[in-house]
Design an enzyme around this catalytic site. Structure first.
Site, PDB file in Angstrom:
ATOM      1  N   ASP A 123       0.662 -17.596  -9.777  1.00 18.33           N
ATOM      2  CA  ASP A 123      -0.486 -17.016 -10.468  1.00 18.33           C
ATOM      3  C   ASP A 123      -1.457 -18.078 -10.998  1.00 18.33           C
ATOM      4  OD1 ASP A 123       1.062 -14.666 -10.095  1.00 18.33           O
ATOM      5  OD2 ASP A 123       1.996 -14.896 -12.053  1.00 18.33           O
ATOM      6  N   GLU A 133      -3.378  -5.624  -8.426  1.00 18.07           N
ATOM      7  CA  GLU A 133      -3.236  -6.547  -9.567  1.00 18.07           C
ATOM      8  C   GLU A 133      -4.023  -7.825  -9.269  1.00 18.07           C
ATOM      9  OE1 GLU A 133       1.010  -7.242  -9.707  1.00 18.07           O
ATOM     10  OE2 GLU A 133       0.972  -8.525  -7.939  1.00 18.07           O
TER      11      GLU A 133
HETATM   12  O1  FUB Z   1       3.902 -13.288 -11.809  1.00 13.25           O
HETATM   13  C1  FUB Z   1       4.197 -11.967 -12.197  1.00 13.25           C
HETATM   14  C2  FUB Z   1       3.264 -11.032 -11.539  1.00 13.25           C
HETATM   15  O2  FUB Z   1       3.381 -11.140 -10.124  1.00 13.25           O
HETATM   16  C3  FUB Z   1       1.807 -11.302 -11.796  1.00 13.25           C
HETATM   17  O3  FUB Z   1       1.380 -10.914 -13.060  1.00 13.25           O
HETATM   18  C4  FUB Z   1       1.218 -10.588 -10.671  1.00 13.25           C
HETATM   19  O4  FUB Z   1      -0.129 -10.850 -10.449  1.00 13.25           O
HETATM   20  C5  FUB Z   1       2.105 -11.055  -9.531  1.00 13.25           C
HETATM   21  O5  FUB Z   1       1.747 -12.323  -9.079  1.00 13.25           O
END
Ligand code: FUB
Length: 369
Positions: free
Chosen positions: A58, A268
């Site tokens: 991330d 996301e």
């Molecule tokens: O790293 C945990 C979660 O997985 C993140 O918040 C999302 O974007 C995905 O990468």
């Protein structure tokens, strides 16, 4: 009794082994596996991990005072079994990376913030972002509170690499995950955030977290898809100055993308950048594993779905940021190259190119054969 010659025995063993293996794998699968294995073995990664001392994911990259800072999640090898809600992402702290230039040595800084320092947070310090205003740096981060609801917190420091001092409460009115903070040329700052499934957007549709809400978005294929949220931040950068609103992403007919459009709908990992006066909202499609983008004329949108930035990487998730450094554009992203495991990722960077019409050239995370 005469013993059979050794080469006959070896043949018999090979025949038995072949029979056993064909029982484990249907012949058609075996044939396709045979075709795929050499190709997979030959797959060459487009870029290499920025650090290998720890696992990172991330990556939110920023350039401050000529230096590149990357704010990643710090993946750890926990014991929680994998599920569709990401319970296996058990991160507990943040460590920041910095470099003078892309391709140069990367410094891995000490822990900048630990979950034990944040009074309201219980676990799962997921994808963070950072911002700078005057001489203060702000670290924005999601974590689950003791009710199991994701909230977004903020911590401040006089150094871009921390240590950061957390505020005692999460940002009022915040929920879900993956904050991405963008400051426009007029100095106004906006936070984009949210994620479905484990990110809980579908459990926050009424303004209050519903612990018994749906686990996924899979029940609403013919409805407008759940989408990211955007809210302006106040002058102090510590609270929203308005109620979060939807980041509307339109299709080629001007209609909001539908829930069933898994190749294009928001999942996301929001990011915002500006290129030639246009606002580029980019995000992950989650279960279809693309990083895609949509273009608008305002930081609030609406945004028109435009295309793919990154094809699927090794691993289930990827998450990105886009920055300009010395007149070139860079995509930071993550895959699972070092571990081969979804929960243990590593951040990378590669150059990103635009076409003359402002569209982005799609990146393949593997070097084409
Ligand atoms: O790293 C945990 C979660 O997985 C993140 O918040 C999302 O974007 C995905 O990468």
């Amino acid at each position: 009794m005469n013993r059979p010659p050794l080469n006959l025995l070896a043949c018999a063993v090979l025949v038995v082994l072949a029979a056993c293996s064909s029982k484990e794998q249907p012949a058609a699968d075996q044939a396709s596996a045979d075709q795929q294995t050499p190709a997979k073995a030959k797959r060459e990664y487009l870029s290499q991990p920025l650090v290998s001392e720890i696992y990172t994911a991330d990556p939110s990259a920023h350039i401050w005072d000529g230096k590149i800072y990357v704010y990643p999640s710090h993946d750890i090898d926990g014991t929680t079994p994998e599920d569709d809600l990401g319970a296996h992402f058990e991160m507990r702290d943040y460590r920041i990376l910095s470099m003078d230039k892309i391709g140069g040595p990367v410094t891995l800084h000490p822990v900048a913030l630990d979950v034990s320092q944040v009074p309201w947070a219980d676990k799962q310090m997921w994808a963070p972002d950072a911002a700078k205003k005057n001489d203060t740096y702000f670290l924005y981060f999601p974590a689950k509170d003791r009710q199991g609801a994701f909230r977004i917190g903020v911590a401040t420091s006089k150094s871009p690499t921390g240590p950061f001092e957390p505020r005692p409460e999460p940002i009022k009115g915040s929920f879900s995950i993956d904050p991405a903070v963008f400051t426009d040329n007029d100095g106004r700052t906006y936070m984009y955030f949210g994620g479905i499934w484990g990110g809980q957007l579908q459990r926050n549709t009424t303004g209050t977290y519903d612990p018994n809400g749906s686990k996924t978005d899979l029940q609403a294929d013919d409805q407008p898809a759940l989408t990211a949220k955007v809210a302006a931040l106040g002058d102090d950068m510590l609270e929203f100055s308005e109620k979060p609103r939807d980041v509307v992403i339109l299709d080629e007919n001007g209609k909001p993308l539908l829930g069933g459009d898994h190749d294009r709908r928001f999942f996301e990992a929001s990011w915002m950048h500006k290129y030639n006066g246009k606002y580029y909202f980019s995000y992950s499609t989650g279960d279809t594993h693309y990083i895609v983008y949509a273009i608008g004329d305002s930081p609030y949108g609406p945004f028109k779905y435009t295309g793919r930035i990154l094809e699927p990487v090794e691993g289930w998730t990827t998450h990105h940021s886009i920055v300009e450094s010395e007149g070139r554009w860079w995509l930071f992203y993550a895959d699972s190259q070092l571990s081969g495991q979804t929960r243990l990722r590593n951040v990378k960077v590669t150059e990103l190119f635009y076409n003359p019409d402002g569209t982005i050239k799609t990146i393949n995370p593997f070097v084409s054969p």
